[in-house]
Write a protein that holds these residues in place. Sequence first.
Motif, PDB file in Angstrom:
ATOM      1  N   ALA A  50      24.442  57.478  27.016  1.00  0.00           N
ATOM      2  CA  ALA A  50      24.316  56.847  28.337  1.00  0.00           C
ATOM      3  C   ALA A  50      25.400  57.360  29.283  1.00  0.00           C
ATOM      4  CB  ALA A  50      24.388  55.329  28.222  1.00  0.00           C
ATOM      5  N   GLY A  51      26.440  57.985  28.746  1.00  0.00           N
ATOM      6  CA  GLY A  51      27.434  58.619  29.588  1.00  0.00           C
ATOM      7  C   GLY A  51      28.734  57.849  29.713  1.00  0.00           C
ATOM      8  N   PHE A  52      29.692  58.475  30.384  1.00  0.00           N
ATOM      9  CA  PHE A  52      31.023  57.899  30.553  1.00  0.00           C
ATOM     10  C   PHE A  52      30.958  56.543  31.244  1.00  0.00           C
ATOM     11  CE2 PHE A  52      34.804  57.324  33.266  1.00  0.00           C
ATOM     12  CZ  PHE A  52      35.781  57.279  32.265  1.00  0.00           C
ATOM     13  N   ASP A  53      31.715  55.610  30.734  1.00  0.00           N
ATOM     14  CA  ASP A  53      31.811  54.266  31.313  1.00  0.00           C
ATOM     15  C   ASP A  53      30.512  53.466  31.186  1.00  0.00           C
ATOM     16  OD1 ASP A  53      34.002  52.911  32.109  1.00  0.00           O
ATOM     17  OD2 ASP A  53      33.767  53.250  34.255  1.00  0.00           O
ATOM     18  N   SER A  54      29.643  53.889  30.284  1.00  0.00           N
ATOM     19  CA  SER A  54      28.413  53.125  30.037  1.00  0.00           C
ATOM     20  C   SER A  54      28.767  51.838  29.293  1.00  0.00           C
ATOM     21  CB  SER A  54      27.426  53.946  29.209  1.00  0.00           C
ATOM     22  OG  SER A  54      28.005  54.304  27.952  1.00  0.00           O
ATOM     23  N   LYS A  55      27.822  50.932  29.203  1.00  0.00           N
ATOM     24  CA  LYS A  55      28.088  49.684  28.494  1.00  0.00           C
ATOM     25  C   LYS A  55      26.848  49.222  27.736  1.00  0.00           C
ATOM     26  CE  LYS A  55      27.004  46.468  32.281  1.00  0.00           C
ATOM     27  NZ  LYS A  55      27.527  45.355  33.107  1.00  0.00           N
ATOM     28  N   LEU A  56      27.094  48.460  26.686  1.00  0.00           N
ATOM     29  CA  LEU A  56      25.989  47.895  25.925  1.00  0.00           C
ATOM     30  C   LEU A  56      25.375  46.733  26.699  1.00  0.00           C
ATOM     31  CD1 LEU A  56      27.482  47.738  22.312  1.00  0.00           C
ATOM     32  CD2 LEU A  56      25.669  49.271  23.104  1.00  0.00           C
ATOM     33  N   ILE A  57      24.054  46.670  26.690  1.00  0.00           N
ATOM     34  CA  ILE A  57      23.361  45.499  27.223  1.00  0.00           C
ATOM     35  C   ILE A  57      22.585  44.797  26.104  1.00  0.00           C
ATOM     36  CG2 ILE A  57      23.215  46.282  29.611  1.00  0.00           C
ATOM     37  CD1 ILE A  57      20.365  47.218  29.053  1.00  0.00           C
ATOM     38  N   TYR A  58      22.605  45.403  24.917  1.00  0.00           N
ATOM     39  CA  TYR A  58      21.954  44.796  23.746  1.00  0.00           C
ATOM     40  C   TYR A  58      22.717  45.260  22.518  1.00  0.00           C
ATOM     41  CZ  TYR A  58      17.965  42.745  21.253  1.00  0.00           C
ATOM     42  OH  TYR A  58      17.148  41.937  20.478  1.00  0.00           O
ATOM     43  N   LYS A  59      23.413  44.330  21.871  1.00  0.00           N
ATOM     44  CA  LYS A  59      24.235  44.713  20.730  1.00  0.00           C
ATOM     45  C   LYS A  59      23.373  45.005  19.498  1.00  0.00           C
ATOM     46  CE  LYS A  59      25.195  39.858  19.581  1.00  0.00           C
ATOM     47  NZ  LYS A  59      26.211  38.793  19.681  1.00  0.00           N
ATOM     48  N   LYS A  60      23.974  45.664  18.529  1.00  0.00           N
ATOM     49  CA  LYS A  60      23.239  46.049  17.308  1.00  0.00           C
ATOM     50  C   LYS A  60      22.542  44.840  16.693  1.00  0.00           C
ATOM     51  CE  LYS A  60      25.276  46.759  13.287  1.00  0.00           C
ATOM     52  NZ  LYS A  60      26.089  47.365  12.218  1.00  0.00           N
ATOM     53  N   THR A  61      21.238  44.969  16.568  1.00  0.00           N
ATOM     54  CA  THR A  61      20.423  43.886  16.008  1.00  0.00           C
ATOM     55  C   THR A  61      19.513  44.470  14.938  1.00  0.00           C
ATOM     56  OG1 THR A  61      20.468  42.725  18.133  1.00  0.00           O
ATOM     57  CG2 THR A  61      18.774  42.057  16.565  1.00  0.00           C
ATOM     58  N   SER A  62      19.447  43.806  13.805  1.00  0.00           N
ATOM     59  CA  SER A  62      18.690  44.324  12.658  1.00  0.00           C
ATOM     60  C   SER A  62      17.289  43.741  12.596  1.00  0.00           C
ATOM     61  CB  SER A  62      19.432  44.006  11.359  1.00  0.00           C
ATOM     62  OG  SER A  62      20.703  44.614  11.347  1.00  0.00           O
ATOM     63  N   TYR A  63      16.339  44.615  12.254  1.00  0.00           N
ATOM     64  CA  TYR A  63      14.943  44.230  12.085  1.00  0.00           C
ATOM     65  C   TYR A  63      14.405  44.880  10.815  1.00  0.00           C
ATOM     66  CZ  TYR A  63      15.362  43.228  17.117  1.00  0.00           C
ATOM     67  OH  TYR A  63      15.762  42.775  18.355  1.00  0.00           O
ATOM     68  N   ASP A  64      14.668  44.273   9.662  1.00  0.00           N
ATOM     69  CA  ASP A  64      14.112  44.733   8.391  1.00  0.00           C
ATOM     70  C   ASP A  64      14.265  46.242   8.198  1.00  0.00           C
ATOM     71  OD1 ASP A  64      12.809  44.698   5.947  1.00  0.00           O
ATOM     72  OD2 ASP A  64      10.803  44.817   6.827  1.00  0.00           O
ATOM     73  N   GLY A  65      15.498  46.680   8.085  1.00  0.00           N
ATOM     74  CA  GLY A  65      15.741  48.096   7.833  1.00  0.00           C
ATOM     75  C   GLY A  65      15.852  48.958   9.072  1.00  0.00           C
ATOM     76  N   VAL A  66      15.765  48.343  10.231  1.00  0.00           N
ATOM     77  CA  VAL A  66      15.897  49.056  11.492  1.00  0.00           C
ATOM     78  C   VAL A  66      16.975  48.366  12.326  1.00  0.00           C
ATOM     79  CG1 VAL A  66      14.755  49.686  13.665  1.00  0.00           C
ATOM     80  CG2 VAL A  66      13.472  49.761  11.500  1.00  0.00           C
ATOM     81  N   THR A  67      17.856  49.145  12.947  1.00  0.00           N
ATOM     82  CA  THR A  67      18.828  48.570  13.879  1.00  0.00           C
ATOM     83  C   THR A  67      18.614  49.164  15.255  1.00  0.00           C
ATOM     84  OG1 THR A  67      20.498  50.227  13.278  1.00  0.00           O
ATOM     85  CG2 THR A  67      20.576  48.112  12.123  1.00  0.00           C
ATOM     86  N   ILE A  68      18.706  48.302  16.252  1.00  0.00           N
ATOM     87  CA  ILE A  68      18.504  48.710  17.643  1.00  0.00           C
ATOM     88  C   ILE A  68      19.697  48.265  18.479  1.00  0.00           C
ATOM     89  CG2 ILE A  68      17.076  48.435  19.722  1.00  0.00           C
ATOM     90  CD1 ILE A  68      15.572  49.950  17.602  1.00  0.00           C
ATOM     91  N   ALA A  69      20.171  49.146  19.339  1.00  0.00           N
ATOM     92  CA  ALA A  69      21.167  48.798  20.360  1.00  0.00           C
ATOM     93  C   ALA A  69      20.760  49.504  21.637  1.00  0.00           C
ATOM     94  CB  ALA A  69      22.565  49.230  19.933  1.00  0.00           C
ATOM     95  N   ILE A  70      21.082  48.900  22.772  1.00  0.00           N
ATOM     96  CA  ILE A  70      20.672  49.498  24.054  1.00  0.00           C
ATOM     97  C   ILE A  70      21.891  49.562  24.973  1.00  0.00           C
ATOM     98  CG2 ILE A  70      19.113  49.323  26.038  1.00  0.00           C
ATOM     99  CD1 ILE A  70      17.200  47.730  24.267  1.00  0.00           C
ATOM    100  N   ALA A  71      22.097  50.739  25.573  1.00  0.00           N
ATOM    101  CA  ALA A  71      23.205  50.954  26.502  1.00  0.00           C
ATOM    102  C   ALA A  71      22.666  51.388  27.852  1.00  0.00           C
ATOM    103  CB  ALA A  71      24.166  51.991  25.959  1.00  0.00           C
ATOM    104  N   ILE A  72      23.486  51.183  28.882  1.00  0.00           N
ATOM    105  CA  ILE A  72      23.090  51.562  30.240  1.00  0.00           C
ATOM    106  C   ILE A  72      24.232  52.306  30.899  1.00  0.00           C
ATOM    107  CG2 ILE A  72      23.873  49.389  31.249  1.00  0.00           C
ATOM    108  CD1 ILE A  72      21.410  49.541  33.093  1.00  0.00           C
ATOM    109  N   SER A  73      23.893  53.295  31.720  1.00  0.00           N
ATOM    110  CA  SER A  73      24.920  54.055  32.421  1.00  0.00           C
ATOM    111  C   SER A  73      25.567  53.211  33.497  1.00  0.00           C
ATOM    112  CB  SER A  73      24.301  55.309  33.049  1.00  0.00           C
ATOM    113  OG  SER A  73      23.361  54.961  34.054  1.00  0.00           O
ATOM    114  N   LYS A  74      26.691  53.645  33.994  1.00  0.00           N
ATOM    115  CA  LYS A  74      27.426  52.902  35.009  1.00  0.00           C
ATOM    116  C   LYS A  74      26.609  52.816  36.299  1.00  0.00           C
ATOM    117  CE  LYS A  74      31.861  52.745  37.416  1.00  0.00           C
ATOM    118  NZ  LYS A  74      33.162  53.404  37.623  1.00  0.00           N
TER     119      LYS A  74
END
Length: 337
Positions: free
Chosen positions: A313-337
């Motif tokens: 997502a680039g420099f100074d990006s931030k998480l908008i969705y922390k690591k969350t587990s779904y039966d063997g899958v992890t998802i996290a979402i970040a957004i650029s500044k």
Amino acid sequence: MKIAIISVSDKGRKLAFDIKEKLDTDSTVIRCDLFHKNVKKYFNLAFLEYDAIIAIMASGILIRSVAPLIESKVTDPAIVNIDDNGNFAISTLSGHLGGANKLTQKISDLINATPVITTSTDVNKKLGIDVLAKDLYLSIDNTNEILFFNKSILQGKEITLSVNPKKNIDYLNDYLRNNTLEINVSTVHSSKVNPDEIHASADGHEMVLKEKKIVVGIGCRRGKECKYILEGLTKSIKDLNIHKSRINLLTSAEIKKDEKGILKLSDYLDIPVEFVDLEKLKLFESPDVQKSEFVKSKFGIYGVCEPSALIMAGFDSKLIYKKTSYDGVTIAIAISK
């Protein structure tokens, strides 16, 4: 969203613990920290380090504490004021761009409080242009125009949104269909508009809304099928109210570059995927990344989905969705500044 909860009384502190316990289970809340008393010190800290402040105290204490710190609706954190008994949650500062109005509603639902929201567009059931930008993760080039556009919306004047004809704007169409309320809005195509922009115009005034980069970081067990990764991603973007066409990039660590489930997902969604070098992941540091000793023991890195998303997502990006587990899958979402 990173949230600071500041309390001043024993009863308020108890309520703060209760709210934190509930917010910690919310994947859209990246961090929630508690502070008690010494309000001047903690407000100074919170204004710099957090996206939102929940102030459990009398409104007079809150106003006197934050007045010297307020700078701009673009940069000030969201502030929600709650009384010690948790009867009322009041959106006090940065209701739209900061997200205080939505946070007020969230907290009210959690503690069964009465939400108090006073912004004109909201009380008149109109969609503010800054709300649209916030909800769709768009930056605004000229924030001085927000007041004019929202006044125009309140007066029932037409707002025109111009988009590039080659751009997939399903996310915009879906949002307008579900959220326009009584706003008078039309969408037109223009090749003069960049694909990552939406040009808003009203009564001779113009504003450029530009997409921030949304990156979905993915981790999964070896051989995980595409359909299961898709299920995890779908649940995650539903929590954020993000349409799949709004996602700019999928990413994971280079150890997953041959993972068929991820590659197939990229093809299915028609969203590019990039894999991050292990050396970059080893060097990457962020206080918001959850560290896994298991992943460290296997691959020499502390995590996959969160750091991959933040790096891409680039420099100074931030998480908008922390690591969350779904039966063997992890998802996290970040957004650029």
